[in-house]
Design a protein around this motif. Structure first.
Motif, PDB file in Angstrom:
ATOM      1  N   UNK A   1       1.170  -1.320   0.135  1.00 38.06           N
ATOM      2  CA  UNK A   1       0.449   0.385   0.493  1.00 38.06           C
ATOM      3  C   UNK A   1       1.096   1.452   0.004  1.00 38.06           C
ATOM      4  N   UNK A   2       1.987   1.195   0.321  1.00 42.17           N
ATOM      5  CA  UNK A   2       3.103   1.958   0.531  1.00 42.17           C
ATOM      6  C   UNK A   2       3.083   2.830   2.289  1.00 42.17           C
ATOM      7  N   UNK A   3       3.231   1.696   2.588  1.00 38.88           N
ATOM      8  CA  UNK A   3       4.061   2.440   3.937  1.00 38.88           C
ATOM      9  C   UNK A   3       5.237   2.956   4.140  1.00 38.88           C
ATOM     10  N   UNK A   4       6.233   1.817   3.588  1.00 34.89           N
ATOM     11  CA  UNK A   4       7.717   1.709   3.589  1.00 34.89           C
ATOM     12  C   UNK A   4       7.691   3.554   2.454  1.00 34.89           C
ATOM     13  N   UNK A   5       7.241   3.139   1.716  1.00 36.91           N
ATOM     14  CA  UNK A   5       7.742   4.773   0.813  1.00 36.91           C
ATOM     15  C   UNK A   5       7.347   5.992   1.489  1.00 36.91           C
ATOM     16  N   UNK A   6       5.935   5.683   2.409  1.00 41.54           N
ATOM     17  CA  UNK A   6       5.114   6.887   3.187  1.00 41.54           C
ATOM     18  C   UNK A   6       6.309   7.273   4.508  1.00 41.54           C
ATOM     19  N   UNK A   7       6.759   5.915   4.836  1.00 38.38           N
ATOM     20  CA  UNK A   7       7.955   6.571   6.140  1.00 38.38           C
ATOM     21  C   UNK A   7       9.451   6.324   5.694  1.00 38.38           C
ATOM     22  N   UNK A   8       9.628   6.088   4.210  1.00 35.66           N
ATOM     23  CA  UNK A   8      10.672   6.469   4.531  1.00 35.66           C
ATOM     24  C   UNK A   8      11.085   8.315   3.830  1.00 35.66           C
ATOM     25  N   UNK A   9       9.695   8.672   3.153  1.00 35.66           N
ATOM     26  CA  UNK A   9      10.238   9.879   3.005  1.00 35.66           C
ATOM     27  C   UNK A   9       8.767  11.365   4.200  1.00 35.66           C
ATOM     28  N   UNK A  10       9.276  10.854   5.356  1.00 36.84           N
ATOM     29  CA  UNK A  10       8.675  11.176   5.942  1.00 36.84           C
ATOM     30  C   UNK A  10      10.033  11.232   7.243  1.00 36.84           C
ATOM     31  N   UNK A  11      10.645  10.082   7.018  1.00 31.40           N
ATOM     32  CA  UNK A  11      12.116  10.707   7.802  1.00 31.40           C
ATOM     33  C   UNK A  11      13.093  11.274   7.469  1.00 31.40           C
ATOM     34  N   UNK A  12      12.559  11.264   6.169  1.00 31.52           N
ATOM     35  CA  UNK A  12      13.979  12.693   5.460  1.00 31.52           C
ATOM     36  C   UNK A  12      13.250  13.383   5.645  1.00 31.52           C
ATOM     37  N   UNK A  13      11.506  14.268   5.783  1.00 30.54           N
ATOM     38  CA  UNK A  13      11.474  15.274   5.374  1.00 30.54           C
ATOM     39  C   UNK A  13      11.639  15.719   6.478  1.00 30.54           C
ATOM     40  N   UNK A  14      11.121  15.203   7.905  1.00 30.80           N
ATOM     41  CA  UNK A  14      11.910  15.282   9.109  1.00 30.80           C
ATOM     42  C   UNK A  14      13.252  15.974   9.236  1.00 30.80           C
ATOM     43  N   UNK A  15      13.766  15.224   8.930  1.00 30.73           N
ATOM     44  CA  UNK A  15      15.473  15.347   8.870  1.00 30.73           C
ATOM     45  C   UNK A  15      15.968  16.536   7.541  1.00 30.73           C
ATOM     46  N   UNK A  16      15.547  17.058   6.906  1.00 34.58           N
ATOM     47  CA  UNK A  16      15.920  17.815   5.891  1.00 34.58           C
ATOM     48  C   UNK A  16      15.160  18.981   6.823  1.00 34.58           C
ATOM     49  N   UNK A  17      14.168  19.291   8.232  1.00 36.58           N
ATOM     50  CA  UNK A  17      13.847  20.507   8.250  1.00 36.58           C
ATOM     51  C   UNK A  17      14.937  20.990   9.733  1.00 36.58           C
ATOM     52  N   UNK A  18      16.045  20.002   9.966  1.00 36.54           N
ATOM     53  CA  UNK A  18      16.660  19.627  11.044  1.00 36.54           C
ATOM     54  C   UNK A  18      16.359  19.678  12.103  1.00 36.54           C
ATOM     55  N   UNK A  19      14.903  18.390  12.310  1.00 36.45           N
ATOM     56  CA  UNK A  19      14.756  17.610  12.799  1.00 36.45           C
ATOM     57  C   UNK A  19      15.907  16.049  13.367  1.00 36.45           C
ATOM     58  N   UNK A  20      16.081  15.494  14.857  1.00 32.59           N
ATOM     59  CA  UNK A  20      16.615  14.606  14.915  1.00 32.59           C
ATOM     60  C   UNK A  20      15.558  13.415  14.617  1.00 32.59           C
ATOM     61  N   UNK A  21      16.019  12.163  14.138  1.00 35.42           N
ATOM     62  CA  UNK A  21      14.573  11.556  13.745  1.00 35.42           C
ATOM     63  C   UNK A  21      15.162  10.179  13.591  1.00 35.42           C
ATOM     64  N   UNK A  22      14.504   9.614  14.550  1.00 36.60           N
ATOM     65  CA  UNK A  22      15.132   7.598  14.849  1.00 36.60           C
ATOM     66  C   UNK A  22      14.431   7.285  13.688  1.00 36.60           C
ATOM     67  N   UNK A  23      14.621   6.416  13.113  1.00 31.01           N
ATOM     68  CA  UNK A  23      13.497   5.265  12.101  1.00 31.01           C
ATOM     69  C   UNK A  23      13.781   3.901  12.360  1.00 31.01           C
ATOM     70  N   UNK A  24      12.401   3.518  12.443  1.00 32.04           N
ATOM     71  CA  UNK A  24      12.596   2.466  13.335  1.00 32.04           C
ATOM     72  C   UNK A  24      12.217   1.278  12.576  1.00 32.04           C
ATOM     73  N   UNK A  25      12.416   0.384  11.551  1.00 32.94           N
ATOM     74  CA  UNK A  25      12.413  -0.906  11.038  1.00 32.94           C
ATOM     75  C   UNK A  25      11.597  -1.857  11.701  1.00 32.94           C
ATOM     76  N   UNK A  26      10.268  -2.083  11.792  1.00 36.47           N
ATOM     77  CA  UNK A  26       9.398  -3.267  12.372  1.00 36.47           C
ATOM     78  C   UNK A  26       8.391  -4.051  11.682  1.00 36.47           C
ATOM     79  N   UNK A  27       8.866  -4.253  10.818  1.00 39.36           N
ATOM     80  CA  UNK A  27       8.835  -5.575   9.459  1.00 39.36           C
ATOM     81  C   UNK A  27      10.438  -5.790   9.283  1.00 39.36           C
ATOM     82  N   UNK A  28       9.540  -7.066   9.789  1.00 42.17           N
ATOM     83  CA  UNK A  28      10.623  -8.274   9.294  1.00 42.17           C
ATOM     84  C   UNK A  28      11.037  -8.514   8.181  1.00 42.17           C
ATOM     85  N   UNK A  29      10.062  -8.538   7.201  1.00 45.20           N
ATOM     86  CA  UNK A  29      10.848  -8.273   5.609  1.00 45.20           C
ATOM     87  C   UNK A  29      12.234  -7.223   5.666  1.00 45.20           C
TER      88      UNK A  29
END
Ligand SMILES: Nc1ncnc2c1ncn2[C@@H]1O[C@H](COP(=O)(O)OP(=O)(O)O)[C@@H](O)[C@H]1O
Ligand SMILES: [Mg+2]
Length: 219
Positions: free
Chosen positions: A12-40
């Motif tokens: 459905x696009x969960x990972x596509x969305x998650x990667x873009x959110x993590x990068x977008x937050x980080x581009x705003x100077x925010x400190x981001x923890x990106x957690x892969x909670x999918x065994x795949x």
């Protein structure tokens, strides 16, 4: 803020969305923890690709967790970061429930096809149950991989819009090569050169809808 992408359907696009959110937050100077909670491990694979593409400057801290540790490890680390983005798999797993037990925001993309939309009730039940243990949990849906034309999007939008448990954001991401290409290069949609303006505008509209005063206050 802790944000989780989820749902109970693959692709459905969960990972596509998650990667873009993590990068977008980080581009705003925010400190981001990106957690892969999918065994795949798709988000993990993305981060490896991104590390290679950026000489290690991914812009976020990436970890992998599964099962109950998604909750305990994120709780341990969340205070050190401005934002936590958790990407879950497309099933009702312990990992996804562990993420839902601590997340502020749950974002479920829906591919506008019957088999996908028929999972809405189950996602609603999952959210309702988890709101019992996590009353701050707010859930949102949106259409991803929308058809660029045709009436299907409208039918699906109407269905998603009827939910009283999951707030529908009327800011679809259309099926666009740029979204898929960005993932394979280890990039966010805004980092692609040349930029696909339609894709970046759609992502920005979704982001703004989510973080507008109406949807999420105090952000
Ligand atoms: N808006 C989009 N436009 C084009 N391709 C997309 C879009 N969203 C996702 N994809 C592609 O669809 C596939 C599934 O997306 P993914 O993010 O891995 O889904 P999930 O994590 O929910 O299983 C991937 O190949 C991805 O590149
Ligand atoms: Mg995924």
């Amino acid at each position: 803020m802790i944000i989780t992408t989820g749902g109970i359907k693959g692709g459905s696009g969960k990972t596509t969305l998650a990667t873009n959110l993590a990068i977008y937050f980080s581009a705003q100077g925010r400190d981001v923890l990106f957690v892969d909670a999918d065994d795949q491990g798709s988000a993990h694979a993305f981060s490896l690709q991104r590390a290679a593409a950026t000489g290690g400057q991914t812009g976020y801290t990436a970890i992998r967790q599964s099962d109950k540790e998604v909750r305990s490890e994120v709780l341990k680390l969340a205070g050190k970061f401005d934002d936590v983005v958790i990407d879950t798999g497309g099933r009702d797993t312990t990992s996804q429930r562990a993420a839902l037990s601590i997340t502020d925001v749950y974002l479920a993309p829906f591919y506008p096809r019957s088999l996908d939309v028929w999972t809405l009730e189950k996602v609603e039940s999952l959210v309702s149950e988890m709101q019992l243990v996590n009353p701050k949990l707010r859930a949102f849906s949106f259409i991803n991989r929308a058809d660029s034309q045709g009436g299907d999007n409208k039918d699906v939008a109407d269905l998603l819009g009827e939910s009283s448990v999951i707030t529908y954001l009327d800011t679809p991401l259309v099926q666009r090569k740029a979204f898929a290409n960005a993932i394979s290069y280890g990039l966010g949609i805004f980092e692609m050169k040349p930029r696909d303006k339609k894709a970046t505008d759609e992502f920005k509209a979704l982001y703004d809808a989510l973080f507008s005063d109406l949807a999420i206050k105090a952000y």
